[in-house]
Design a protein around this motif. Structure first.
Motif, PDB file in Angstrom:
ATOM      1  N   THR A  69       0.730  -1.150  -0.013  1.00 36.85           N
ATOM      2  CA  THR A  69       0.051   0.014   0.086  1.00 36.85           C
ATOM      3  C   THR A  69       0.744   1.217   0.147  1.00 36.85           C
ATOM      4  O   THR A  69       1.786   1.449   0.864  1.00 36.85           O
ATOM      5  N   ILE A  70       0.460   2.236  -0.946  1.00 43.81           N
ATOM      6  CA  ILE A  70       1.461   3.378  -1.044  1.00 43.81           C
ATOM      7  C   ILE A  70       0.515   4.511  -0.411  1.00 43.81           C
ATOM      8  O   ILE A  70      -0.644   4.462  -0.638  1.00 43.81           O
ATOM      9  N   SER A  71       1.073   5.493   0.156  1.00 42.67           N
ATOM     10  CA  SER A  71       0.285   6.506   0.806  1.00 42.67           C
ATOM     11  C   SER A  71       1.467   7.743   1.087  1.00 42.67           C
ATOM     12  O   SER A  71       2.516   7.507   0.979  1.00 42.67           O
ATOM     13  N   ARG A  72       0.809   8.828   1.346  1.00 46.45           N
ATOM     14  CA  ARG A  72       1.444  10.132   1.476  1.00 46.45           C
ATOM     15  C   ARG A  72       0.957  10.872   2.740  1.00 46.45           C
ATOM     16  O   ARG A  72      -0.453  10.913   3.104  1.00 46.45           O
ATOM     17  N   ASP A  73       1.618  11.561   3.409  1.00 45.46           N
ATOM     18  CA  ASP A  73       1.479  12.504   4.451  1.00 45.46           C
ATOM     19  C   ASP A  73       1.867  13.926   4.187  1.00 45.46           C
ATOM     20  O   ASP A  73       3.198  14.280   3.969  1.00 45.46           O
ATOM     21  N   ASN A  74       0.798  14.680   3.746  1.00 46.96           N
ATOM     22  CA  ASN A  74       1.220  15.994   3.467  1.00 46.96           C
ATOM     23  C   ASN A  74       1.629  16.887   4.191  1.00 46.96           C
ATOM     24  O   ASN A  74       2.532  17.634   3.721  1.00 46.96           O
ATOM     25  N   VAL A  75       1.328  16.664   5.448  1.00 50.57           N
ATOM     26  CA  VAL A  75       2.047  17.515   6.594  1.00 50.57           C
ATOM     27  C   VAL A  75       3.740  17.312   6.609  1.00 50.57           C
ATOM     28  O   VAL A  75       4.457  18.145   6.826  1.00 50.57           O
ATOM     29  N   LYS A  76       4.028  15.860   6.541  1.00 50.89           N
ATOM     30  CA  LYS A  76       5.317  15.493   7.007  1.00 50.89           C
ATOM     31  C   LYS A  76       6.152  15.585   5.335  1.00 50.89           C
ATOM     32  O   LYS A  76       7.304  15.224   5.394  1.00 50.89           O
ATOM     33  N   ASN A  77       5.363  15.692   4.337  1.00 53.46           N
ATOM     34  CA  ASN A  77       5.856  15.766   2.933  1.00 53.46           C
ATOM     35  C   ASN A  77       6.693  14.388   2.769  1.00 53.46           C
ATOM     36  O   ASN A  77       7.897  14.157   2.277  1.00 53.46           O
ATOM     37  N   THR A  78       6.049  13.110   3.008  1.00 50.94           N
ATOM     38  CA  THR A  78       6.620  11.988   3.482  1.00 50.94           C
ATOM     39  C   THR A  78       5.799  10.988   2.614  1.00 50.94           C
ATOM     40  O   THR A  78       4.416  10.990   2.605  1.00 50.94           O
ATOM     41  N   VAL A  79       6.168   9.929   1.671  1.00 50.97           N
ATOM     42  CA  VAL A  79       5.657   8.904   1.002  1.00 50.97           C
ATOM     43  C   VAL A  79       5.988   7.525   1.619  1.00 50.97           C
ATOM     44  O   VAL A  79       7.258   7.476   1.911  1.00 50.97           O
ATOM     45  N   TYR A  80       5.064   6.624   1.883  1.00 48.62           N
ATOM     46  CA  TYR A  80       5.145   5.310   2.625  1.00 48.62           C
ATOM     47  C   TYR A  80       4.783   4.213   1.667  1.00 48.62           C
ATOM     48  O   TYR A  80       4.001   4.492   0.710  1.00 48.62           O
ATOM     49  N   LEU A  81       5.703   3.328   1.712  1.00 46.63           N
ATOM     50  CA  LEU A  81       5.263   2.010   1.080  1.00 46.63           C
ATOM     51  C   LEU A  81       5.200   0.813   2.015  1.00 46.63           C
ATOM     52  O   LEU A  81       5.857   0.479   2.772  1.00 46.63           O
ATOM     53  N   GLN A  82       3.739   0.473   2.531  1.00 49.26           N
ATOM     54  CA  GLN A  82       3.414  -0.635   3.578  1.00 49.26           C
ATOM     55  C   GLN A  82       3.678  -1.911   2.698  1.00 49.26           C
ATOM     56  O   GLN A  82       2.862  -2.023   1.609  1.00 49.26           O
ATOM     57  N   MET A  83       4.429  -2.673   3.178  1.00 44.92           N
ATOM     58  CA  MET A  83       4.672  -4.086   2.502  1.00 44.92           C
ATOM     59  C   MET A  83       4.269  -5.264   3.539  1.00 44.92           C
ATOM     60  O   MET A  83       4.865  -5.236   4.341  1.00 44.92           O
ATOM     61  N   ASN A  84       3.350  -5.769   3.074  1.00 41.08           N
ATOM     62  CA  ASN A  84       2.771  -6.970   3.856  1.00 41.08           C
ATOM     63  C   ASN A  84       3.054  -8.160   2.875  1.00 41.08           C
ATOM     64  O   ASN A  84       3.243  -8.319   1.716  1.00 41.08           O
ATOM     65  N   SER A  85       2.803  -9.390   3.625  1.00 43.01           N
ATOM     66  CA  SER A  85       3.155 -10.860   2.919  1.00 43.01           C
ATOM     67  C   SER A  85       4.190 -10.958   1.947  1.00 43.01           C
ATOM     68  O   SER A  85       3.972 -11.307   1.059  1.00 43.01           O
ATOM     69  N   LEU A  86       5.392 -10.352   2.587  1.00 42.55           N
ATOM     70  CA  LEU A  86       6.450 -10.236   1.873  1.00 42.55           C
ATOM     71  C   LEU A  86       6.974 -11.552   1.371  1.00 42.55           C
ATOM     72  O   LEU A  86       6.872 -12.612   2.106  1.00 42.55           O
ATOM     73  N   LYS A  87       7.648 -11.862   0.047  1.00 41.23           N
ATOM     74  CA  LYS A  87       8.289 -12.718  -0.401  1.00 41.23           C
ATOM     75  C   LYS A  87       9.756 -12.840  -0.853  1.00 41.23           C
ATOM     76  O   LYS A  87      10.067 -11.765  -0.907  1.00 41.23           O
ATOM     77  N   PRO A  88      10.244 -13.822  -0.868  1.00 40.33           N
ATOM     78  CA  PRO A  88      11.716 -13.716  -1.384  1.00 40.33           C
ATOM     79  C   PRO A  88      11.876 -12.995  -2.668  1.00 40.33           C
ATOM     80  O   PRO A  88      12.892 -12.418  -2.788  1.00 40.33           O
TER      81      PRO A  88
END
Length: 123
Positions: A69-88
């Motif tokens: 899941t990609i998201s952004r925080d306008n206040v912190k000027n930060t973009v995130y990438l939440q990575m679940n169920s990771l695979k090799p």
């Protein structure tokens, strides 16, 4: 001068989760597209996800849809990438990128790039 600084990479077991952050600075990013790409050893850099800073529309590669899941925080000027169920096969250097456009591209034609952060998923 636009700067993108990634963090949050590391070593995780298969099935685990990580959250990557991309701290963006140097200007306001409304009207930009922010993307995450990854590059595994011996492979080309590939698109993972993107978000329109204004409006927040999101786009994903088929290989990560439903897990990342990609998201952004306008206040912190930060973009995130939440990575679940990771695979090799998610093991790669992950890069944050910014494009001076409202058009999302899945190619590497972005204007600014971070230095990358390593993600290693063990089986």
């Amino acid at each position: 001068q636009v700067q993108l600084v990634e963090s949050g990479g590391g070593l995780v077991q298969a099935g685990g989760s990580l959250r990557l952050s991309c701290a963006a600075s140097g200007r306001t990013f409304s009207g930009y597209v922010m993307g995450w790409f990854r590059q595994a050893p011996g492979k080309e850099r590939e698109f993972v996800a993107a978000i329109k800073w204004s409006g927040g529309s999101t786009y994903y590669a088929d290989s990560v849809k439903g897990r990342f899941t990609i998201s952004r925080d306008n206040v912190k000027n930060t973009v995130y990438l939440q990575m679940n169920s990771l695979k090799p096969e998610d093991t790669a250097v992950y890069y944050c990128a910014a494009r001076v456009s409202t058009m999302v591209l899945t190619t590497t034609r972005y204007d600014y790039w971070g230095q990358g952060t390593q993600v290693t998923v063990s089986s």
